[in-house]
Every structure is written in structure tokens, then in C-alpha cells.
Scaffold this motif. Structure first.
Motif, PDB file in Angstrom:
ATOM      1  N   THR A   1      22.102  -6.068  13.791  1.00 26.50           N
ATOM      2  CA  THR A   1      21.942  -4.790  14.479  1.00 26.50           C
ATOM      3  C   THR A   1      20.698  -4.846  15.347  1.00 26.50           C
ATOM      4  O   THR A   1      19.611  -5.180  14.868  1.00 26.50           O
ATOM      5  N   THR A   2      20.861  -4.501  16.626  1.00 25.75           N
ATOM      6  CA  THR A   2      19.743  -4.552  17.550  1.00 25.75           C
ATOM      7  C   THR A   2      18.755  -3.423  17.271  1.00 25.75           C
ATOM      8  O   THR A   2      19.061  -2.458  16.562  1.00 25.75           O
ATOM      9  N   ILE A   3      17.564  -3.549  17.855  1.00 27.95           N
ATOM     10  CA  ILE A   3      16.527  -2.547  17.671  1.00 27.95           C
ATOM     11  C   ILE A   3      16.930  -1.268  18.409  1.00 27.95           C
ATOM     12  O   ILE A   3      17.280  -1.306  19.591  1.00 27.95           O
ATOM     13  N   GLY A   4      16.885  -0.140  17.740  1.00 26.70           N
ATOM     14  CA  GLY A   4      17.193   1.135  18.366  1.00 26.70           C
ATOM     15  C   GLY A   4      16.025   1.631  19.206  1.00 26.70           C
ATOM     16  O   GLY A   4      14.896   1.711  18.726  1.00 26.70           O
ATOM     17  N   LYS A   5      16.288   1.961  20.469  1.00 29.58           N
ATOM     18  CA  LYS A   5      15.242   2.384  21.386  1.00 29.58           C
ATOM     19  C   LYS A   5      15.361   3.854  21.765  1.00 29.58           C
ATOM     20  O   LYS A   5      14.609   4.326  22.625  1.00 29.58           O
ATOM     21  N   GLY A   6      16.332   4.567  21.199  1.00 29.93           N
ATOM     22  CA  GLY A   6      16.455   5.979  21.498  1.00 29.93           C
ATOM     23  C   GLY A   6      17.078   6.232  22.860  1.00 29.93           C
ATOM     24  O   GLY A   6      17.718   5.366  23.449  1.00 29.93           O
ATOM     25  N   PHE A   7      16.860   7.441  23.378  1.00 27.92           N
ATOM     26  CA  PHE A   7      17.416   7.827  24.673  1.00 27.92           C
ATOM     27  C   PHE A   7      16.540   7.252  25.779  1.00 27.92           C
ATOM     28  O   PHE A   7      15.345   7.550  25.854  1.00 27.92           O
ATOM     29  N   GLN A   8      17.150   6.447  26.652  1.00 31.25           N
ATOM     30  CA  GLN A   8      16.413   5.788  27.721  1.00 31.25           C
ATOM     31  C   GLN A   8      17.066   6.077  29.063  1.00 31.25           C
ATOM     32  O   GLN A   8      18.254   6.414  29.139  1.00 31.25           O
ATOM     33  N   GLY A   9      16.285   5.910  30.130  1.00 32.47           N
ATOM     34  CA  GLY A   9      16.768   6.142  31.482  1.00 32.47           C
ATOM     35  C   GLY A   9      17.530   4.955  32.029  1.00 32.47           C
ATOM     36  O   GLY A   9      17.691   3.917  31.375  1.00 32.47           O
ATOM     37  N   GLY A  10      17.995   5.119  33.267  1.00 28.84           N
ATOM     38  CA  GLY A  10      18.803   4.064  33.875  1.00 28.84           C
ATOM     39  C   GLY A  10      18.034   2.802  34.191  1.00 28.84           C
ATOM     40  O   GLY A  10      18.588   1.705  34.164  1.00 28.84           O
ATOM     41  N   ILE A  11      16.725   2.923  34.490  1.00 29.70           N
ATOM     42  CA  ILE A  11      15.944   1.735  34.823  1.00 29.70           C
ATOM     43  C   ILE A  11      15.769   0.846  33.597  1.00 29.70           C
ATOM     44  O   ILE A  11      15.945  -0.375  33.660  1.00 29.70           O
TER      45      ILE A  11
END
Length: 282
Positions: A179-189
Motif C-alpha cells: 500500500t502506497t503512502i497516503g498523501k491526502g487531498f492534493q492538487g493537479g500539479i
């Protein structure tokens, strides 16, 4: 006006309007012929019953090239080969476990697979159904259970410990999933590597997504459009990674490259699938 002209005037009375009202029954005319009685009656359509004999498509898991093990990611480091080459490796450690908990066959479960347990825990950490499943074969409490679908189940039995040195050697290629690291809600960049807008000359669109489609045609947004959203926290498999070092004393294995997840993450290590070698071409 003269009397003669007055006498010549006839009253405009309609005779039907003075007659009493009559009740008329409009009965439809039936034009029947000999051929009409021979035609079949048009009954309402009855819906057809559902076809219960239609074959049900089963989603099956792909076959593994061989039995695998589970490990714990410890971190990354640099490994120096004898010729001086520096290789970035990920260190994977192994806790108590990797024990065969169940052997599933075509006759009992409908498919051939070996269930393996990993990481010993206390009894109170598991539910009663989980404890009952392991106590059938006299196995210690294990946290993680995973299955490996194999073409042959020879040599596997419950409560059998899998030894890493007997399954893998230095230089072998393996497939590692986790399972990859969860980074939460991120933008398009950050999520899709979009380019940013101009930072000067009065621009007010620096890291925004921008236009996502025309207004009239098609008048909607296509499914699958790359947009900001939740990033990470998904299952990922990295194929054909090389085993650089196996240390039996420390119970670790060094695999070339980066592996999914953060330190302490659960990893699944299986022999790499190579078509024509351990996987048939057809």
C-alpha cells in the motif's frame, strides 16, 4: 309595410328542435368474416422469465509464479557491491510468521491456493472466528493472512514454516506489492504533474487547474478527467526487482529500488512472472 307583405313572412321554426329529445344508442357495427374467426387472439404480452441458466462470470485471481512470503519494510540505504558500484536498496525485515495456515484445493474450495499467515500477535488482538480458523491446525495467532494461487500444491501442508533461503536466492527477480503512502487531498500539479501558470504580469492563475472542457460541446466533463483529489493510499505492485543481498543472521533481504509504503508497511514478495520461463506463453 302592407298587410300582404306581413302575411307572406313565414316563421323560421326547425321541426327537429320542437320534437321531444330522443335517446340514441350508438352500437358499433361488427363486420365479421369467416377468415377473422380463424385469426389468433391478440393477448397481452407476458414478460419472459429470467434466464437462470446463464453462466456467471467469476473474477478469479491470477496465478503466481511460485509461493511467496510477507515482510515488513524497514527503510532504504545504499549498498556497495564488490566492484564499488553504489546500489540504492530497500531493506525488508521478517517477523515471526510466514506459516501455511490452510491449503485450498479444487475439491474443497473450487481453486488451488496456499494461505499464509504473518506477524504473531496476542490472542486478544484477533476475533473468535479468526482464532478458531487458526486453532484448527494448531497455529499461533497471526495478524495477516494472504493467499497464493499456485498451479501445484505438492509439498505444502498446514503449520509449515516457509524459509526465505529456500524460496529465494541473491540475484533473483521478484514482484513486490504493498500500500502506497497516503498523501491526502492534493492538487493537479502534485497529483498529475500539471504545469503551473505564469507567476508575473498580473496573472492570478498560478496553481489552479484551469478549464476542464467546452461549455456547449460536449456540455459535460468526460469521465476520468485528471483533477485534484485524494492521492496515495492504494495498492501498488512493482515488478521484476532484483534481490541484492540476503542476510540470514539479521533476517533481512535487500531489494534494489524503492518499494511502496512507509517504514513498517506490510509487503508481499513473490517470484517475478516471466513469460516463457515460469509462466506459459498461452
Amino acid at each position: 309595410m302592407s298587410v300582404a307583405s306581413i302575411s307572406s313572412i313565414k316563421p323560421h321554426f326547425h321541426p327537429k328542435r320542437l320534437s321531444p329529445p330522443t335517446l340514441r344508442l350508438h352500437t358499433p357495427k361488427i363486420h365479421a368474416s369467416a377468415s377473422s374467426f380463424l385469426r389468433p387472439l391478440h393477448l397481452p404480452k407476458i414478460p419472459k422469465p429470467l434466464n437462470t441458466h446463464r453462466p456467471i462470470t467469476q473474477i478469479t485471481m491470477s496465478m503466481e509464479a511460485g509461493i511467496g512470503v510477507m515482510g515488513t519494510k524497514l527503510g532504504m540505504m545504499s549498498f556497495f557491491e564488490p566492484n564499488g558500484t553504489v546500489v540504492p536498496v530497500t531493506v525488508v525485515g521478517f517477523r515471526e510468521g510466514n506459516i501455511v495456515t490452510q491449503v485450498k484445493t479444487e475439491a474443497t474450495d473450487g481453486y488451488d491456493a496456499v494461505q499464509v499467515g504473518y506477524r504473531r500477535v496476542r490472542d486478544r488482538k484477533l476475533t473468535k472466528p479468526e482464532m478458531g480458523h487458526l486453532e484448527k491446525s494448531g497455529i499461533i495467532p497471526l495478524r495477516h493472512l494472504q493467499e497464493f494461487r499456485l498451479q501445484s500444491l505438492e509439498g505444502f501442508e498446514p503449520n509449515q514454516r516457509l524459509v526465505l533461503e529456500e524460496l529465494f536466492n541473491e540475484g533473483d527477480l521478484v514482484d513486490v506489492s504493498g500500500t502506497t503512502i497516503g498523501k491526502g487531498f492534493q492538487g493537479g500539479i502534485k497529483r498529475h504533474h500539471f504545469k503551473r501558470g505564469p507567476m508575473t504580469h498580473g496573472s492570478k492563475s498560478h496553481r489552479q487547474l484551469g478549464s476542464i472542457g467546452a461549455g456547449t460541446t460536449p456540455g459535460r466533463v468526460y469521465p476520468g478527467k485528471k483533477m485534484p483529489g485524494r492521492m496515495g493510499g492504494t495498492k501498488r505492485k512493482i515488478r521484476k526487482l532484483k534481490i541484492v543481498k540476503i542476510d540470514n543472521d539479521l533476517k533481512i533481504v535487500m531489494i534494489k529500488g524503492a518499494l511502496p509504503g512507509k517504514p513498517g508497511n506490510l509487503l508481499r514478495i513473490t517470484p517475478a512472472k516471466i513469460v516463457g520461463k515460469n509462466i506459459p506463453k498461452s
